[in-house]
Design a protein around this motif. Structure first.
Motif, short mmCIF file in Angstrom:
data_model
loop_
_atom_site.label_atom_id
_atom_site.label_comp_id
_atom_site.label_asym_id
_atom_site.label_seq_id
_atom_site.Cartn_x
_atom_site.Cartn_y
_atom_site.Cartn_z
N LEU A 1 -6.73 5.82 0.37
CA LEU A 1 -5.29 5.68 0.19
C LEU A 1 -4.63 7.04 0.04
O LEU A 1 -3.44 7.20 0.32
N PHE A 2 -5.38 8.06 -0.37
CA PHE A 2 -4.79 9.38 -0.66
C PHE A 2 -5.40 10.45 0.25
O PHE A 2 -6.52 10.32 0.71
N LYS B 1 0.83 -1.21 0.00
CA LYS B 1 0.00 0.00 0.00
C LYS B 1 0.86 1.26 0.00
O LYS B 1 0.55 2.24 -0.70
N LYS B 2 1.93 1.24 0.75
CA LYS B 2 2.82 2.39 0.81
C LYS B 2 3.43 2.69 -0.56
O LYS B 2 3.44 3.84 -1.02
N GLU C 1 -6.80 3.07 -5.22
CA GLU C 1 -7.58 3.17 -3.99
C GLU C 1 -8.52 1.97 -3.83
O GLU C 1 -8.69 1.43 -2.74
N ARG D 1 0.74 3.76 -3.20
CA ARG D 1 0.38 5.17 -3.05
C ARG D 1 1.43 6.07 -3.69
O ARG D 1 1.10 7.00 -4.43
N ARG D 2 2.70 5.76 -3.43
CA ARG D 2 3.78 6.58 -3.96
C ARG D 2 3.80 6.54 -5.49
O ARG D 2 3.88 7.59 -6.15
#
Length: 288
Positions: free
Chosen positions: A287-288, A249-250, A280, A253-254
Protein backbone atom coordinates in the motif's frame (compact mmCIF):
# COMPACT_ATOMS: atom_id res chain seq x y z
CA UNK A 1 -45.36 18.07 1.97
CA UNK A 2 -48.23 18.72 4.35
CA UNK A 3 -46.91 20.00 7.67
CA UNK A 4 -50.33 19.43 9.26
CA UNK A 5 -50.44 15.76 8.43
CA UNK A 6 -48.93 14.81 11.80
CA UNK A 7 -52.27 15.37 13.54
CA UNK A 8 -53.70 12.28 11.80
CA UNK A 9 -50.50 10.27 11.32
CA UNK A 10 -50.38 7.25 13.62
CA UNK A 11 -46.85 6.24 12.63
CA UNK A 12 -44.79 5.60 15.75
CA UNK A 13 -41.35 7.22 15.72
CA UNK A 14 -38.78 6.08 18.29
CA UNK A 15 -36.24 8.69 19.40
CA UNK A 16 -32.99 7.35 20.91
CA UNK A 17 -30.99 9.67 23.19
CA UNK A 18 -27.78 8.36 24.81
CA UNK A 19 -26.45 10.44 27.70
CA UNK A 20 -24.01 10.58 30.56
CA UNK A 21 -23.64 13.37 33.13
CA UNK A 22 -25.52 15.98 31.11
CA UNK A 23 -28.51 16.67 33.33
CA UNK A 24 -29.44 20.10 31.99
CA UNK A 25 -28.69 19.33 28.38
CA UNK A 26 -30.52 16.01 28.23
CA UNK A 27 -33.65 17.64 29.65
CA UNK A 28 -33.48 20.19 26.81
CA UNK A 29 -33.02 17.42 24.24
CA UNK A 30 -35.93 15.39 25.61
CA UNK A 31 -38.17 18.46 25.73
CA UNK A 32 -37.43 19.22 22.08
CA UNK A 33 -38.37 15.66 21.10
CA UNK A 34 -41.57 15.63 23.13
CA UNK A 35 -42.55 19.00 21.59
CA UNK A 36 -42.61 17.63 18.04
CA UNK A 37 -45.71 18.38 16.00
CA UNK A 38 -45.71 14.68 15.16
CA UNK A 39 -46.78 13.60 18.64
CA UNK A 40 -46.94 9.84 18.06
CA UNK A 41 -43.50 8.98 19.36
CA UNK A 42 -41.56 7.36 22.15
CA UNK A 43 -38.41 8.90 23.57
CA UNK A 44 -35.88 6.39 24.89
CA UNK A 45 -33.04 7.84 26.95
CA UNK A 46 -30.19 5.43 27.65
CA UNK A 47 -28.24 6.67 30.67
CA UNK A 48 -24.65 5.42 30.42
CA UNK A 49 -24.00 5.46 34.18
CA UNK A 50 -24.52 9.12 35.04
CA UNK A 51 -23.22 10.26 38.44
CA UNK A 52 -24.75 13.76 38.34
CA UNK A 53 -28.41 14.80 38.62
CA UNK A 54 -29.40 13.18 35.31
CA UNK A 55 -31.59 10.40 36.84
CA UNK A 56 -33.52 12.86 39.00
CA UNK A 57 -33.89 15.38 36.18
CA UNK A 58 -35.32 12.74 33.86
CA UNK A 59 -37.60 11.33 36.57
CA UNK A 60 -39.16 14.79 36.94
CA UNK A 61 -40.42 14.76 33.33
CA UNK A 62 -44.07 13.70 33.45
CA UNK A 63 -44.78 12.26 30.01
CA UNK A 64 -45.75 8.62 29.33
CA UNK A 65 -43.90 8.74 26.01
CA UNK A 66 -40.55 8.91 27.84
CA UNK A 67 -38.66 5.78 28.84
CA UNK A 68 -35.32 5.85 30.67
CA UNK A 69 -32.96 2.87 30.58
CA UNK A 70 -30.04 2.65 32.99
CA UNK A 71 -26.91 1.31 31.35
CA UNK A 72 -23.75 -0.28 32.73
CA UNK A 73 -21.34 2.64 33.35
CA UNK A 74 -18.80 3.54 30.72
CA UNK A 75 -19.87 1.20 27.91
CA UNK A 76 -19.96 4.15 25.54
CA UNK A 77 -22.26 5.83 23.08
CA UNK A 78 -22.36 2.93 20.59
CA UNK A 79 -23.56 0.44 23.19
CA UNK A 80 -26.06 2.97 24.54
CA UNK A 81 -27.53 3.67 21.10
CA UNK A 82 -27.63 -0.02 20.26
CA UNK A 83 -29.53 -0.82 23.44
CA UNK A 84 -32.04 1.93 22.84
CA UNK A 85 -32.60 0.87 19.25
CA UNK A 86 -32.99 -2.76 20.29
CA UNK A 87 -35.89 -1.84 22.60
CA UNK A 88 -37.52 0.66 20.23
CA UNK A 89 -41.01 -0.14 18.93
CA UNK A 90 -41.31 2.47 16.18
CA UNK A 91 -41.67 1.98 12.45
CA UNK A 92 -39.20 4.85 12.06
CA UNK A 93 -36.18 5.40 14.30
CA UNK A 94 -34.36 8.68 14.96
CA UNK A 95 -31.17 9.62 16.78
CA UNK A 96 -30.69 12.66 18.99
CA UNK A 97 -27.53 13.39 20.98
CA UNK A 98 -28.16 14.61 24.51
CA UNK A 99 -26.43 17.95 23.91
CA UNK A 100 -28.44 18.77 20.78
CA UNK A 101 -32.08 19.63 20.15
CA UNK A 102 -34.76 19.53 17.45
CA UNK A 103 -37.04 22.20 16.08
CA UNK A 104 -40.76 21.33 16.43
CA UNK A 105 -41.42 20.43 12.77
CA UNK A 106 -38.45 18.11 12.31
CA UNK A 107 -40.21 14.76 12.63
CA UNK A 108 -43.24 15.79 10.62
CA UNK A 109 -41.17 17.23 7.78
CA UNK A 110 -38.69 14.37 7.70
CA UNK A 111 -41.35 11.65 7.67
CA UNK A 112 -43.09 13.34 4.75
CA UNK A 113 -39.80 13.69 2.86
CA UNK A 114 -38.85 10.06 3.36
CA UNK A 115 -42.24 8.81 2.19
CA UNK A 116 -42.28 11.10 -0.80
CA UNK A 117 -38.81 9.96 -1.92
CA UNK A 118 -39.09 6.36 -0.68
CA UNK A 119 -35.96 6.72 1.47
CA UNK A 120 -34.68 4.21 4.00
CA UNK A 121 -32.52 6.86 5.71
CA UNK A 122 -32.29 10.64 5.64
CA UNK A 123 -30.84 13.62 7.46
CA UNK A 124 -31.69 17.31 7.70
CA UNK A 125 -29.71 20.50 7.85
CA UNK A 126 -28.86 21.91 11.27
CA UNK A 127 -28.02 25.15 13.02
CA UNK A 128 -24.49 25.11 14.46
CA UNK A 129 -23.93 26.65 17.89
CA UNK A 130 -20.55 26.97 19.59
CA UNK A 131 -20.15 28.51 23.01
CA UNK A 132 -23.74 29.75 22.84
CA UNK A 133 -23.20 31.60 19.56
CA UNK A 134 -24.31 30.63 16.08
CA UNK A 135 -21.53 29.79 13.63
CA UNK A 136 -21.59 29.06 9.93
CA UNK A 137 -20.17 25.69 8.83
CA UNK A 138 -17.60 25.78 6.05
CA UNK A 139 -18.04 24.36 2.58
CA UNK A 140 -16.22 21.19 3.64
CA UNK A 141 -19.05 20.47 6.10
CA UNK A 142 -21.73 20.71 3.41
CA UNK A 143 -24.10 17.75 3.33
CA UNK A 144 -24.53 15.88 0.04
CA UNK A 145 -27.71 14.07 -1.01
CA UNK A 146 -27.77 10.49 -2.28
CA UNK A 147 -24.79 8.19 -2.76
CA UNK A 148 -21.60 9.91 -1.59
CA UNK A 149 -19.45 7.01 -0.39
CA UNK A 150 -16.18 8.41 -1.70
CA UNK A 151 -16.75 11.81 -0.08
CA UNK A 152 -17.77 10.19 3.21
CA UNK A 153 -14.42 8.38 3.44
CA UNK A 154 -12.68 11.71 3.94
CA UNK A 155 -14.86 13.02 6.75
CA UNK A 156 -18.14 12.25 8.46
CA UNK A 157 -20.86 13.91 6.39
CA UNK A 158 -23.90 12.66 8.27
CA UNK A 159 -24.98 14.22 11.57
CA UNK A 160 -26.44 11.71 14.06
CA UNK A 161 -28.87 14.19 15.62
CA UNK A 162 -30.52 14.82 12.25
CA UNK A 163 -30.85 11.20 11.13
CA UNK A 164 -34.02 9.16 10.73
CA UNK A 165 -34.29 5.68 9.25
CA UNK A 166 -36.72 2.82 8.88
CA UNK A 167 -36.77 -0.26 11.09
CA UNK A 168 -36.05 -2.42 8.03
CA UNK A 169 -32.92 -0.38 7.34
CA UNK A 170 -31.65 -0.84 10.90
CA UNK A 171 -32.29 -4.58 10.90
CA UNK A 172 -30.34 -4.85 7.65
CA UNK A 173 -27.37 -2.70 8.66
CA UNK A 174 -27.01 -3.90 12.25
CA UNK A 175 -25.72 -1.86 15.16
CA UNK A 176 -22.98 0.64 15.80
CA UNK A 177 -19.54 -0.93 16.22
CA UNK A 178 -19.07 -1.00 19.99
CA UNK A 179 -15.33 -1.58 19.65
CA UNK A 180 -14.89 1.96 18.33
CA UNK A 181 -14.75 4.53 21.16
CA UNK A 182 -15.21 7.32 18.59
CA UNK A 183 -16.05 7.63 14.87
CA UNK A 184 -18.70 4.94 15.32
CA UNK A 185 -21.06 7.07 13.24
CA UNK A 186 -18.44 7.46 10.46
CA UNK A 187 -18.26 3.67 10.33
CA UNK A 188 -22.03 3.19 10.18
CA UNK A 189 -22.55 5.76 7.43
CA UNK A 190 -19.87 4.11 5.28
CA UNK A 191 -21.61 0.77 5.69
CA UNK A 192 -24.86 2.51 4.81
CA UNK A 193 -23.57 4.18 1.66
CA UNK A 194 -22.35 0.91 0.19
CA UNK A 195 -26.02 -0.07 -0.16
CA UNK A 196 -28.28 2.94 0.39
CA UNK A 197 -28.43 6.61 -0.54
CA UNK A 198 -28.71 9.03 2.38
CA UNK A 199 -31.39 11.56 1.53
CA UNK A 200 -31.09 15.20 2.55
CA UNK A 201 -34.03 17.34 3.64
CA UNK A 202 -32.50 20.74 2.98
CA UNK A 203 -34.14 22.51 5.91
CA UNK A 204 -32.72 23.69 9.24
CA UNK A 205 -34.59 21.40 11.64
CA UNK A 206 -32.05 20.64 14.39
CA UNK A 207 -29.61 22.58 16.56
CA UNK A 208 -26.11 21.23 17.08
CA UNK A 209 -24.28 22.47 20.16
CA UNK A 210 -20.49 22.12 20.09
CA UNK A 211 -17.24 23.37 21.54
CA UNK A 212 -17.33 21.60 24.91
CA UNK A 213 -14.55 19.46 26.47
CA UNK A 214 -16.88 16.49 27.19
CA UNK A 215 -17.55 15.80 23.52
CA UNK A 216 -15.89 12.80 21.85
CA UNK A 217 -14.22 15.07 19.29
CA UNK A 218 -12.37 16.72 22.19
CA UNK A 219 -11.68 13.58 24.21
CA UNK A 220 -10.27 11.57 21.29
CA UNK A 221 -7.97 13.94 19.42
CA UNK A 222 -6.36 11.42 17.03
CA UNK A 223 -9.64 10.24 15.55
CA UNK A 224 -8.10 9.15 12.26
CA UNK A 225 -6.94 6.02 14.09
CA UNK A 226 -10.57 4.94 14.47
CA UNK A 227 -11.33 5.83 10.86
CA UNK A 228 -8.36 3.67 9.81
CA UNK A 229 -9.79 0.80 11.86
CA UNK A 230 -13.18 1.28 10.24
CA UNK A 231 -11.79 1.24 6.71
CA UNK A 232 -9.63 -1.80 7.46
CA UNK A 233 -12.77 -3.59 8.58
CA UNK A 234 -14.69 -2.56 5.49
CA UNK A 235 -12.06 -4.14 3.24
CA UNK A 236 -13.02 -7.52 4.70
CA UNK A 237 -16.54 -7.29 3.27
CA UNK A 238 -17.56 -9.52 0.39
CA UNK A 239 -20.10 -7.10 -1.12
CA UNK A 240 -17.69 -4.33 -2.14
CA UNK A 241 -17.39 -3.45 -5.81
CA UNK A 242 -13.90 -2.88 -7.24
CA UNK A 243 -14.68 0.85 -7.19
CA UNK A 244 -15.56 0.79 -3.48
CA UNK A 245 -12.38 -1.16 -2.73
CA UNK A 246 -10.19 1.26 -4.69
CA UNK A 247 -11.76 4.27 -2.95
CA UNK A 248 -11.16 2.74 0.48
CA UNK A 249 -7.54 1.84 -0.26
CA UNK A 250 -6.81 5.33 -1.52
CA UNK A 251 -8.20 7.01 1.58
CA UNK A 252 -6.76 4.38 3.89
CA UNK A 253 -3.29 5.08 2.49
CA UNK A 254 -3.75 8.83 2.90
CA UNK A 255 -5.04 8.64 6.48
CA UNK A 256 -2.49 6.03 7.59
CA UNK A 257 0.42 8.10 6.26
CA UNK A 258 -0.95 11.25 7.90
CA UNK A 259 -1.40 9.45 11.22
CA UNK A 260 2.07 7.89 11.03
CA UNK A 261 3.68 11.30 10.40
CA UNK A 262 1.93 12.60 13.48
CA UNK A 263 3.25 9.67 15.50
CA UNK A 264 6.80 10.40 14.36
CA UNK A 265 6.44 14.05 15.37
CA UNK A 266 5.36 12.89 18.83
CA UNK A 267 8.31 10.49 19.00
CA UNK A 268 6.15 7.37 18.73
CA UNK A 269 7.82 5.42 15.88
CA UNK A 270 6.49 2.04 17.09
CA UNK A 271 2.91 3.28 16.80
CA UNK A 272 3.62 4.64 13.32
CA UNK A 273 4.98 1.29 12.17
CA UNK A 274 2.06 -0.57 13.76
CA UNK A 275 -0.63 1.50 12.07
CA UNK A 276 1.06 1.33 8.66
CA UNK A 277 1.28 -2.46 9.02
CA UNK A 278 -2.42 -2.68 9.95
CA UNK A 279 -3.40 -0.63 6.91
CA UNK A 280 -1.19 -2.64 4.54
CA UNK A 281 -2.46 -5.96 5.85
CA UNK A 282 -6.08 -4.84 5.42
CA UNK A 283 -5.35 -3.75 1.86
CA UNK A 284 -4.04 -7.23 1.09
CA UNK A 285 -0.74 -6.12 -0.38
CA UNK A 286 1.67 -3.28 -0.86
CA UNK A 287 0.00 0.00 0.00
CA UNK A 288 2.96 2.35 0.62
Amino acid sequence: MDGGRSCEDATLVSVIIPTRDRADMVVRAVASALAQTHAVLEVIVVDDGSTDDTPAALAAIDDPRLRVLRHAPGRGVSAARNRGLATARGEYLALLDSDDEWLPEKTTRQLACMRQRNLAISQTQEVWMRGGRRVNPGKAQGKPDGFFFEQALGRCLVSPSTVMFTREFWEELGGFDESLPACEDYDLWLRTLIRHPVGLLDELLAVRHGGRPDQLSAIYVGQDLFRIRSMAGLLGRSDLTPWHRDCIKKELRRKALCYARGCLKRDKPEEAVRVLAVAEKAAGGKLF
